[in-house]
Scaffold this motif. Structure first.
Motif, mmCIF file in Angstrom:
data_model
loop_
_atom_site.group_PDB
_atom_site.id
_atom_site.type_symbol
_atom_site.label_atom_id
_atom_site.label_comp_id
_atom_site.label_asym_id
_atom_site.label_seq_id
_atom_site.Cartn_x
_atom_site.Cartn_y
_atom_site.Cartn_z
ATOM 1 N N PRO A 221 11.797 5.553 2.162
ATOM 2 C CA PRO A 221 12.948 5.778 3.050
ATOM 3 C C PRO A 221 12.630 5.527 4.529
ATOM 4 O O PRO A 221 13.512 5.138 5.275
ATOM 5 C CB PRO A 221 13.304 7.246 2.816
ATOM 6 C CG PRO A 221 12.145 7.849 2.113
ATOM 7 C CD PRO A 221 11.424 6.749 1.412
ATOM 8 N N THR A 222 11.408 5.713 4.949
ATOM 9 C CA THR A 222 11.133 5.514 6.378
ATOM 10 C C THR A 222 10.526 4.162 6.714
ATOM 11 O O THR A 222 10.844 3.565 7.734
ATOM 12 C CB THR A 222 10.220 6.630 6.947
ATOM 13 O OG1 THR A 222 9.147 6.812 6.042
ATOM 14 C CG2 THR A 222 10.968 7.912 7.145
ATOM 15 N N THR A 223 9.652 3.659 5.850
ATOM 16 C CA THR A 223 8.940 2.430 6.220
ATOM 17 C C THR A 223 9.450 1.191 5.481
ATOM 18 O O THR A 223 8.892 0.114 5.640
ATOM 19 C CB THR A 223 7.431 2.585 5.919
ATOM 20 O OG1 THR A 223 7.287 2.918 4.542
ATOM 21 C CG2 THR A 223 6.795 3.649 6.781
ATOM 22 N N GLY A 224 10.506 1.324 4.694
ATOM 23 C CA GLY A 224 10.987 0.175 3.907
ATOM 24 C C GLY A 224 10.259 0.134 2.579
ATOM 25 O O GLY A 224 10.821 0.369 1.528
ATOM 26 N N GLN A 225 8.972 -0.125 2.674
ATOM 27 C CA GLN A 225 8.126 0.001 1.490
ATOM 28 C C GLN A 225 6.888 0.796 1.864
ATOM 29 O O GLN A 225 6.428 0.744 3.014
ATOM 30 C CB GLN A 225 7.696 -1.379 0.979
ATOM 31 C CG GLN A 225 8.734 -2.048 0.091
ATOM 32 C CD GLN A 225 8.199 -3.303 -0.554
ATOM 33 O OE1 GLN A 225 7.487 -4.085 0.072
ATOM 34 N NE2 GLN A 225 8.536 -3.506 -1.818
ATOM 35 N N GLY A 226 6.383 1.536 0.894
ATOM 36 C CA GLY A 226 5.125 2.238 1.106
ATOM 37 C C GLY A 226 4.103 1.679 0.134
ATOM 38 O O GLY A 226 4.459 1.193 -0.945
ATOM 39 N N ILE A 227 2.841 1.724 0.529
ATOM 40 C CA ILE A 227 1.792 1.149 -0.317
ATOM 41 C C ILE A 227 1.333 2.174 -1.348
ATOM 42 O O ILE A 227 0.951 3.296 -0.997
ATOM 43 C CB ILE A 227 0.602 0.692 0.549
ATOM 44 C CG1 ILE A 227 1.084 -0.377 1.549
ATOM 45 C CG2 ILE A 227 -0.532 0.172 -0.319
ATOM 46 C CD1 ILE A 227 0.001 -0.878 2.487
ATOM 47 N N VAL A 228 1.414 1.792 -2.597
ATOM 48 C CA VAL A 228 0.937 2.657 -3.669
ATOM 49 C C VAL A 228 -0.216 1.939 -4.372
ATOM 50 O O VAL A 228 -0.080 0.786 -4.770
ATOM 51 C CB VAL A 228 2.065 2.984 -4.677
ATOM 52 C CG1 VAL A 228 1.551 3.842 -5.813
ATOM 53 C CG2 VAL A 228 3.224 3.672 -3.954
ATOM 54 N N ALA A 229 -1.341 2.629 -4.469
ATOM 55 C CA ALA A 229 -2.524 2.004 -5.067
ATOM 56 C C ALA A 229 -2.892 2.689 -6.374
ATOM 57 O O ALA A 229 -2.785 3.913 -6.500
ATOM 58 C CB ALA A 229 -3.693 2.084 -4.094
ATOM 59 N N PHE A 230 -3.293 1.880 -7.331
ATOM 60 C CA PHE A 230 -3.794 2.383 -8.611
ATOM 61 C C PHE A 230 -5.267 1.983 -8.656
ATOM 62 O O PHE A 230 -5.574 0.801 -8.503
ATOM 63 C CB PHE A 230 -3.046 1.726 -9.772
ATOM 64 C CG PHE A 230 -1.580 2.067 -9.799
ATOM 65 C CD1 PHE A 230 -1.088 3.032 -10.667
ATOM 66 C CD2 PHE A 230 -0.689 1.418 -8.941
ATOM 67 C CE1 PHE A 230 0.262 3.345 -10.693
ATOM 68 C CE2 PHE A 230 0.662 1.732 -8.964
ATOM 69 C CZ PHE A 230 1.150 2.701 -9.843
ATOM 70 N N VAL A 231 -6.160 2.932 -8.823
ATOM 71 C CA VAL A 231 -7.580 2.566 -8.814
ATOM 72 C C VAL A 231 -8.303 3.058 -10.061
ATOM 73 O O VAL A 231 -7.997 4.116 -10.615
ATOM 74 C CB VAL A 231 -8.330 3.099 -7.562
ATOM 75 C CG1 VAL A 231 -7.750 2.526 -6.274
ATOM 76 C CG2 VAL A 231 -8.352 4.601 -7.527
ATOM 77 N N ILE A 232 -9.259 2.238 -10.472
ATOM 78 C CA ILE A 232 -10.192 2.655 -11.521
ATOM 79 C C ILE A 232 -11.500 2.951 -10.808
ATOM 80 O O ILE A 232 -11.997 2.116 -10.044
ATOM 81 C CB ILE A 232 -10.418 1.530 -12.551
ATOM 82 C CG1 ILE A 232 -9.094 1.108 -13.197
ATOM 83 C CG2 ILE A 232 -11.425 1.967 -13.621
ATOM 84 C CD1 ILE A 232 -9.243 -0.005 -14.232
ATOM 85 N N LEU A 233 -12.031 4.134 -11.039
ATOM 86 C CA LEU A 233 -13.290 4.501 -10.382
ATOM 87 C C LEU A 233 -14.469 3.964 -11.188
ATOM 88 O O LEU A 233 -14.375 3.737 -12.390
ATOM 89 C CB LEU A 233 -13.389 6.020 -10.262
ATOM 90 C CG LEU A 233 -12.279 6.658 -9.415
ATOM 91 C CD1 LEU A 233 -12.408 8.187 -9.444
ATOM 92 C CD2 LEU A 233 -12.303 6.152 -7.972
ATOM 93 N N ARG A 234 -15.572 3.750 -10.493
ATOM 94 C CA ARG A 234 -16.783 3.304 -11.192
ATOM 95 C C ARG A 234 -17.311 4.423 -12.077
ATOM 96 O O ARG A 234 -17.025 5.600 -11.844
ATOM 97 C CB ARG A 234 -17.857 2.928 -10.183
ATOM 98 C CG ARG A 234 -17.493 1.674 -9.419
ATOM 99 C CD ARG A 234 -18.730 0.864 -9.129
ATOM 100 N NE ARG A 234 -18.444 -0.075 -8.056
ATOM 101 C CZ ARG A 234 -19.299 -0.968 -7.608
ATOM 102 N NH1 ARG A 234 -20.514 -1.048 -8.114
ATOM 103 N NH2 ARG A 234 -18.976 -1.780 -6.636
ATOM 104 N N GLY A 235 -18.104 4.054 -13.065
ATOM 105 C CA GLY A 235 -18.653 5.019 -14.009
ATOM 106 C C GLY A 235 -19.312 6.194 -13.288
ATOM 107 O O GLY A 235 -20.030 6.001 -12.319
#
Ligand code: ATP
Ligand code: MG
Length: 659
Positions: free
Chosen positions: A565-579
């Motif tokens: 709502p404020t920035t148009g789009q927001g960055i959403v990250a999906f991460v896989i952590l190392r072992g």
């Protein structure tokens, strides 16, 4: 909001330039000295482009010379080597035998369960001739379409080459695709024959394959025969009159077959793109120009030396990489190559390195997704094998994150092998943007620049080239020999998809975002459709992902823009952590801060979710549109081209627990 650190003033940029990379790796003097491609290659191409491509076409054997190198009068439909005639299979097989190299190994084939076959060029000539005779006996004639739905067995390569030899147009459908995907591709191309196997090995176990063909063919009016190779001894249903065993119709054929010459523009294959972005398109490729560029790039980009190198491209023939860099380019160049049937972790995670060691592979070409997987598995795995035969490494399919590039260089290439990051598409048919390993000082994560003879630029909304440091759209501004000749049966879609965005300039629009760095090197930034708009800043998913992957705790990352709502789009990250790394609020904060530090506060993800897996296509590309559905709390869209459809459930269920 603070503007990004280095691009605040350049409003003309269609894409902001956030990440900077200063490491460069020039070739060693020794490598440069012996390299196939020297700096003069670019000079020759620039001096006279038509003469340059004619010189490249002379790598091949033609039965009639062309009268014109390029006819662009029907743009965007190109004709290359107009009036020239050749046989593609003769060029990939017979001529090497005639030149006295019949005993050279063409294919070291390695089956997943550990069986192997050694196929010389003389063997290949016999097998392709037998297969061609068999296909003729089944009633196929030049111009007919043949669907090939097979795992990575030698017969798949014989089948492709036999089609080429007879002027049949093949349509290879990845053997991991469903019956429905096969059916729609058969129907679109109106194929008369499907070639398949009884079953295929997948992660150590046989799985049925012909069953999917039976299901597909039950509804396709054009298929007359189904030709079946026995691979796994899986029980199959049999339709008399329609189904024929390979060992019944191919084995007894003569090993003599006279290749007929075809026009340079004779259709060679249709290949449906992988569907990362939507409904697959039947990309049409023809003969002379395609083979010229496949051979030219394979020779120069991989520095391939016939009779010396052992080359291995890990792709599947279901993708264009398997067409151009397993079948056509390497065989036209008389390569000795490894073809491996199976998965990289069967029976264990060292399988690829064991194969490199066994066959003394010197050129290894793979995809970033696999490199990141190797990173996740750990550097001690490649360290357990003798990889000293390697001398050139390649990457294709997605932007390679700088940290993955560095890992590849150190743990696979012993800090010694040049890495060629090759940008191209199903549509381009062959490599377009890549370093020349003996000439270019490479930067980790950059495909560097267009190859000699190729025109590529980064332009803004208006089609004007952006300067150094600027970002925008990648376009190809000159026709090239291996370019697609259309979308099968859909001229309008061809014009719309590739030629309408920059119609005034006559540019081919690749659909990818890219930028120039301050030295003018090209960086691919992912698909334009994936570009995020955060408070008016156009941010590429690739740069944020690369920043995340540069953190020691992260193995893989995928980033999407979600409505905000404020920035148009927001960055959403999906991460896989190392072992071994535990998920938690601390890690998430650390990663958000890390991105802010690496590329500026504007790119700091609004949200980071730790996930066990990422949704990928069968060719290993991240499917961001599905993650966007998750990030925006929508019903998840079409998952049929996912490699593993349970991944989305895993991700969603993890998120519902709250992370
Ligand atoms: P579809 O067009 O059906 O959505 P796709 O684009 O994934 O599928 P391909 O033709 O196999 O099908 O892939 C080409 C795309 O892959 C390029 O447009 C680019 O986005 C990406 N790509 C390939 N090589 C590179 C590379 N070296 N660096 C960055 N991106 C790459
Ligand atoms: Mg594409």
């Amino acid at each position: 909001m603070t503007p990004p650190s280095n691009e605040a003033g350049q409003s003309a940029n269609a894409l902001d330039n956030l990440l900077t990379e200063s490491r460069t790796f020039p070739p060693s003097a020794e490598f440069a000295d012996k390299a196939n491609a020297k700096a003069d290659l670019a000079e020759r191409a620039a001096a006279d482009r038509d003469a340059f491509w004619a010189e490249q076409a002379r790598r091949l054997s033609w039965t009639a010379e062309w009268d014109q190198v390029l006819d662009w009068s029907g743009a965007p439909f190109a004709k290359w080597f107009v009036g020239g005639k050749l046989n593609v299979a003769y060029n990939c097989v017979d001529r090497h035998v005639e030149d006295g190299h019949g005993e050279q190994v063409a294919i070291h084939w390695e089956g997943e369960p550990g069986d192997s076959r050694t196929i010389t060029y003389a063997d290949l000539k016999d097998e392709v001739s037998r297969t061609a005779n068999a296909l003729s006996s089944l009633g196929l004639v030049a111009g007919d379409r043949v669907a090939i739905y097979m795992p990575m067995v030698p017969e798949a390569i014989y089948s492709m080459l036999a089609c080429a030899r007879l002027g049949l147009t093949h349509s290879v459908v990845f053997a991991g695709f469903s019956a429905e995907a096969l059916r729609s591709r058969i129907d679109d191309a109106e194929a008369k024959l499907v070639i398949t196997t009884d079953g295929q090995y997948r992660r150590g176990k046989p799985a049925p394959l012909k069953a999917a063909v039976d299901e597909a063919v039950a509804q396709t009016p054009t298929i007359q025969k189904v030709l079946v190779v026995k691979r796994t001894d899986t029980e199959v249903e049999w339709t008399e009159g329609r189904d024929v065993w390979w060992h019944d119709v191919v084995a007894d054929q003569s090993t003599e077959h006279t290749p007929e010459s075809f026009d340079a523009e004779h259709p060679l294959f249709i290949l449906y793109t992988s569907g990362t972005t939507g409904r697959p398109k039947g990309i049409l490729h023809t003969s002379g120009g395609y083979l010229t560029q496949a051979a030219y790039t394979h020779h120069n980009v991989f520095d391939h030396k016939a009779g010396q190198d052992v080359y291995w491209c890990t792709a599947d023939i279901g993708w264009v990489t398997g067409h151009s860099y397993i079948v056509y380019g390497p065989l036209a160049n008389r390569a000795t190559q490894v073809v491996y049937e199976g998965t990289p972790n069967t029976p264990n995670e060292g399988r690829h390195w064991e194969i490199v060691q066994k066959y003394k592979v010197s050129i290894y070409y793979t995809a970033p997704t696999l490199i990141r997987t190797f990173m996740k598995w750990g550097a001690d795995i490649p360290a357990g094998y003798d990889l000293s035969s390697l001398r050139v490494l390649g990457s294709v399919g997605e932007p390679i994150n700088p940290e993955a590039w560095m890992w590849y260089r150190e743990h696979v290439g012993a800090n010694r092998c040049p890495i060629v990051d090759t940008w191209w598409q199903t549509e381009t048919g062959a490599i377009m943007i890549a370093p020349l390993p003996g000439v270019t000082a490479c930067k980790p994560g950059s495909a560097m620049g267009p190859l000699p003879g190729i025109g590529a630029k980064v332009v803004d909304e208006a089609g004007v080239a952006v300067g150094k440091g600027g970002g925008g759209y990648l376009v190809l501004d000159q026709p090239w020999p291996a370019m697609l000749r259309g979308i099968w049966g859909d001229e309008e879609r061809f014009r719309d998809t590739y030629w309408s965005r920059f119609a005034d300039q006559g540019f081919y629009f690749a659909g990818d975002g890219a930028k120039y760095d301050d030295d003018g090197a090209i960086w691919l930034l992912g698909r334009v459709d994936d570009v995020m708009n955060v408070s008016g800043h156009r941010i590429s998913t690739t740069e944020v992902e690369s920043a995340l992957v540069s953190h020691a705790k992260v193995a893989e990352a995928a980033v999407v823009g979600a409505t905000d709502p404020t920035t148009g789009q927001g960055i959403v990250a999906f991460v896989i952590l190392r072992g071994g790394v535990e998920a938690g609020d601390d890690v998430v904060k650390e990663l958000r801060d890390h991105v802010a530090k690496e590329i500026g506060p504007i790119a700091k993800p609004r949200q980071i979710m730790v996930v066990p897996e990422l949704p990928k296509t069968r060719s290993g590309k991240i499917m961001r549109r599905l993650l966007r559905d998750v990030a925006e709390n929508r019903q998840i869209g079409d998952v049929t081209t996912l490699a593993d459809s349970t991944v989305m459930d895993l991700i969603s269920s993890g998120l519902n627990k709250g992370s």
